[in-house]
Scaffold this motif. Structure first.
Motif, PDB file in Angstrom:
ATOM      1  N   ALA A 193       0.812  -1.221   0.000  1.00  0.00           N
ATOM      2  CA  ALA A 193       0.000   0.000   0.000  1.00  0.00           C
ATOM      3  C   ALA A 193       0.845   1.272   0.000  1.00  0.00           C
ATOM      4  CB  ALA A 193      -0.923   0.006   1.225  1.00  0.00           C
ATOM      5  N   GLY A 194       2.094   1.179   0.450  1.00  0.00           N
ATOM      6  CA  GLY A 194       2.910   2.381   0.587  1.00  0.00           C
ATOM      7  C   GLY A 194       4.175   2.362  -0.248  1.00  0.00           C
ATOM      8  N   PRO A 195       5.270   1.807   0.289  1.00  0.00           N
ATOM      9  CA  PRO A 195       6.566   1.860  -0.403  1.00  0.00           C
ATOM     10  C   PRO A 195       6.554   1.333  -1.827  1.00  0.00           C
ATOM     11  CG  PRO A 195       6.842   1.095   1.850  1.00  0.00           C
ATOM     12  CD  PRO A 195       5.373   1.182   1.632  1.00  0.00           C
ATOM     13  N   ALA A 196       5.807   0.234  -2.076  1.00  0.00           N
ATOM     14  CA  ALA A 196       5.799  -0.365  -3.419  1.00  0.00           C
ATOM     15  C   ALA A 196       5.239   0.586  -4.463  1.00  0.00           C
ATOM     16  CB  ALA A 196       5.002  -1.669  -3.413  1.00  0.00           C
ATOM     17  N   GLN A 197       4.360   1.518  -4.031  1.00  0.00           N
ATOM     18  CA  GLN A 197       3.730   2.454  -4.967  1.00  0.00           C
ATOM     19  C   GLN A 197       4.334   3.856  -4.908  1.00  0.00           C
ATOM     20  OE1 GLN A 197      -0.638   2.216  -5.227  1.00  0.00           O
ATOM     21  NE2 GLN A 197      -0.563   0.594  -3.679  1.00  0.00           N
ATOM     22  N   VAL A 230      11.509  -3.539  -5.606  1.00  0.00           N
ATOM     23  CA  VAL A 230      10.116  -3.895  -5.279  1.00  0.00           C
ATOM     24  C   VAL A 230       9.892  -5.385  -5.492  1.00  0.00           C
ATOM     25  CG1 VAL A 230       7.699  -3.599  -5.972  1.00  0.00           C
ATOM     26  CG2 VAL A 230       9.177  -1.587  -5.708  1.00  0.00           C
ATOM     27  N   VAL A 231      10.353  -5.911  -6.621  1.00  0.00           N
ATOM     28  CA  VAL A 231      10.171  -7.338  -6.919  1.00  0.00           C
ATOM     29  C   VAL A 231      10.896  -8.198  -5.886  1.00  0.00           C
ATOM     30  CG1 VAL A 231      10.729  -9.185  -8.556  1.00  0.00           C
ATOM     31  CG2 VAL A 231       9.741  -7.039  -9.380  1.00  0.00           C
ATOM     32  N   SER A 232      12.142  -7.839  -5.555  1.00  0.00           N
ATOM     33  CA  SER A 232      12.901  -8.666  -4.611  1.00  0.00           C
ATOM     34  C   SER A 232      12.253  -8.663  -3.231  1.00  0.00           C
ATOM     35  CB  SER A 232      14.359  -8.197  -4.517  1.00  0.00           C
ATOM     36  OG  SER A 232      14.469  -6.972  -3.811  1.00  0.00           O
ATOM     37  N   LYS A 275      13.723 -17.652   1.487  1.00  0.00           N
ATOM     38  CA  LYS A 275      13.642 -16.240   1.154  1.00  0.00           C
ATOM     39  C   LYS A 275      14.917 -15.781   0.441  1.00  0.00           C
ATOM     40  CE  LYS A 275      10.498 -15.063   4.855  1.00  0.00           C
ATOM     41  NZ  LYS A 275       9.403 -14.932   3.898  1.00  0.00           N
ATOM     42  N   PRO A 276      14.767 -15.094  -0.700  1.00  0.00           N
ATOM     43  CA  PRO A 276      15.962 -14.565  -1.358  1.00  0.00           C
ATOM     44  C   PRO A 276      16.556 -13.430  -0.539  1.00  0.00           C
ATOM     45  CG  PRO A 276      13.982 -13.751  -2.434  1.00  0.00           C
ATOM     46  CD  PRO A 276      13.532 -14.740  -1.407  1.00  0.00           C
ATOM     47  N   ARG A 277      17.835 -13.235  -0.673  1.00  0.00           N
ATOM     48  CA  ARG A 277      18.507 -12.158   0.043  1.00  0.00           C
ATOM     49  C   ARG A 277      18.034 -10.815  -0.504  1.00  0.00           C
ATOM     50  NH1 ARG A 277      22.649  -9.028  -0.886  1.00  0.00           N
ATOM     51  NH2 ARG A 277      23.882  -8.186   0.845  1.00  0.00           N
ATOM     52  N   VAL A 278      17.781  -9.862   0.391  1.00  0.00           N
ATOM     53  CA  VAL A 278      17.420  -8.506  -0.040  1.00  0.00           C
ATOM     54  C   VAL A 278      18.490  -7.538   0.439  1.00  0.00           C
ATOM     55  CG1 VAL A 278      14.925  -8.861  -0.169  1.00  0.00           C
ATOM     56  CG2 VAL A 278      15.956  -8.232   2.008  1.00  0.00           C
TER      57      VAL A 278
END
Length: 309
Positions: free
Chosen positions: A113-117, A126-128, A138-141
Motif C-alpha cells: 500500500a505504501g513503499p511499493a507504490q 520492489v520485486v525482490s 527467502k531470497p537475500r534482499v
C-alpha cells in the motif's frame, strides 16, 4: 528546538563532539519515537542526523510509519535544494538513508500500500521485496531485516524440555502450548527444532494468542534454515509481544517441512533467574486443548521462548 527531541536546526552534528549528550538525545528519541518523527522540526534535520536516527535498533515504531516520515523529510529536502518534488529526486536526496529503512519488517499489505507504490524504490527492489515476503527459502534482499526492538537490557530465553528425540511430523496443523508468566515480559521469538534429515529450509507461521479472547497479539510468516542438528533455531516476531502477569497465552507454530527433532521430559514450571539482578521470571506451561499436532507440556515443538524482562 521546533519540537524534535534534543535537535536544533543544525541537527545532531555538533553534538557528536559531545558523545554523552548525543547518546542521551538518541535515547530520548528511542523512548518517544512516534512523537519525535511527528514533530514539526523533524523535516528540518540534516541528513547526518536522519541517518543517525535510522541506524538505531531501538526505535519504538512500526517501520511503515518510519518510512512515511522519511518521505516527508525527503520532500522538504527537495525544496531546500530547489529540486522538483518527484520520486527520483526524493531517492537522490535520501542517499544512504533509504538503505536504512527495514522494509522486510513491514507486512506485505503495508509494503504494497505504501513503499511499493511510492516510486522511490526501483522495480528490481520492489520485486525482490515481494519475493522476500512470499516465497521460501527467502531470497537475500539489500535491506536490513533485523528487528528494531524498543527494549533495552539483555535478551533471555527459557527451555522447557530436558531431552531431545526424533521424529516429529507436520501436516498443516499448528503446534500449540499454553503458558503464563509471573511478571510482565516481552516475547520476541521462539526457538524451534529443525529437520532430522540434514540441512533443510522450513516455512513457518508463529503466533502468540491471548487464550481467553482468541486474539492474535503477534505473528510472523517467515522461514528458517536448520543444519540437521538437534539444536533449536531462532524464529523472531517483527515486534515484541507484551505478556502480562498471570494471563493465559497460547504459543503457536505452524511448520511446513520434513520430520524434525522434538523435545521430551517437559517441565510444567521453568524459572529464569537474572545473572545480574537475581530477579526470577517463572513460566507455567499448560496443555492447549484442540488441534495442537500432539504438542503438550511433556513432548513436542516450541521448546524455547525468547524474551526481554
Amino acid at each position: 528546538m521546533r519540537g524534535f527531541p534534543c535537535v536544533t536546526e543544525s541537527g545532531l552534528a555538533r553534538l557528536f563532539d559531545e558523545p554523552q549528550l548525543a547518546s542521551l538525545c538518541l535515547e530520548n528519541i528511542d523512548k518517544n519515537t512516534s512523537d519525535a518523527i511527528n514533530a514539526e522540526g523533524f523535516t528540518d534535520i540534516d541528513l547526518d542526523t536522519l541517518v543517525a536516527v535510522l541506524e538505531r535498533d531501538t526505535l519504538g515504531i512500526r517501520e511503515v510509519r518510519l518510512f512515511n516520515a522519511v518521505v516527508r523529510w525527503s520532500e522538504a529536502e527537495c525544496q531546500r535544494q530547489q529540486l522538483q518534488v518527484i520520486p527520483e529526486n526524493k531517492r537522490k536526496v535520501l542517499g544512504k538513508a533509504l538503505s536504512l529503512i527495514r522494509f522486510p519488517l513491514m507486512t506485505i499489505e503495508e509494503f504494497a500500500a505504501g513503499p511499493a507504490q511510492s516510486g522511490i524504490l526501483t522495480d528490481r527492489e520492489v520485486v525482490s521485496l515481494f519475493l522476500h515476503f512470499t516465497v521460501n527459502p527467502k531470497p537475500r534482499v539489500e535491506f536490513i531485516d533485523r528487528p528494531r526492538c524498543c527494549l533495552r537490557g539483555k535478551e533471555c530465553s527459557i527451555s522447557r524440555f530436558q531431552q531431545v528425540e526424533s521424529r516429529w511430523g507436520y501436516s498443516g496443523t499448528s503446534d500449540r502450548i499454553r503458558f503464563s508468566v509471573n511478571k510482565r515480559i516481552f516475547v520476541v521469538g521462539f526457538g524451534l527444532y529443525g529437520s532430522i534429515h540434514g540441512p533443510t529450509d522450513y516455512q513457518v507461521n508463529i503466533q502468540i494468542i491471548h487464550t481467553d479472547s482468541n486474539t492474535v497479539l503477534g505473528q510472523n510468516d517467515t522461514g528458517f534454515s536448520c543444519d540437521g542438528s538437534s539444536n533449536t533455531f531462532r524464529v523472531m516476531f517483527k515486534e515484541p509481544v507484551e505478556i502480562l502477569p498471570n494471563v493465559n497465552y497460547t504459543a503457536c507454530a505452524t511448520l511446513k517441512g520434513p520430520d524434525s527433532h522434538y523435545g521430551t521430559k517437559g517441565l510444567r514450571k521453568v524459572i529464569h533467574e537474572s545473572p545480574t539482578t537475581g530477579a526470577k521470571t517463572c513460566f507455567t506451561f499448560c496443555y492447549a486443548a484442540g488441534n495442537n499436532n500432539g504438542t503438550s507440556v511433556e513432548d513436542g515443538q516450541i521448546p524455547e521462548i525468547i524474551f526481554y524482562t
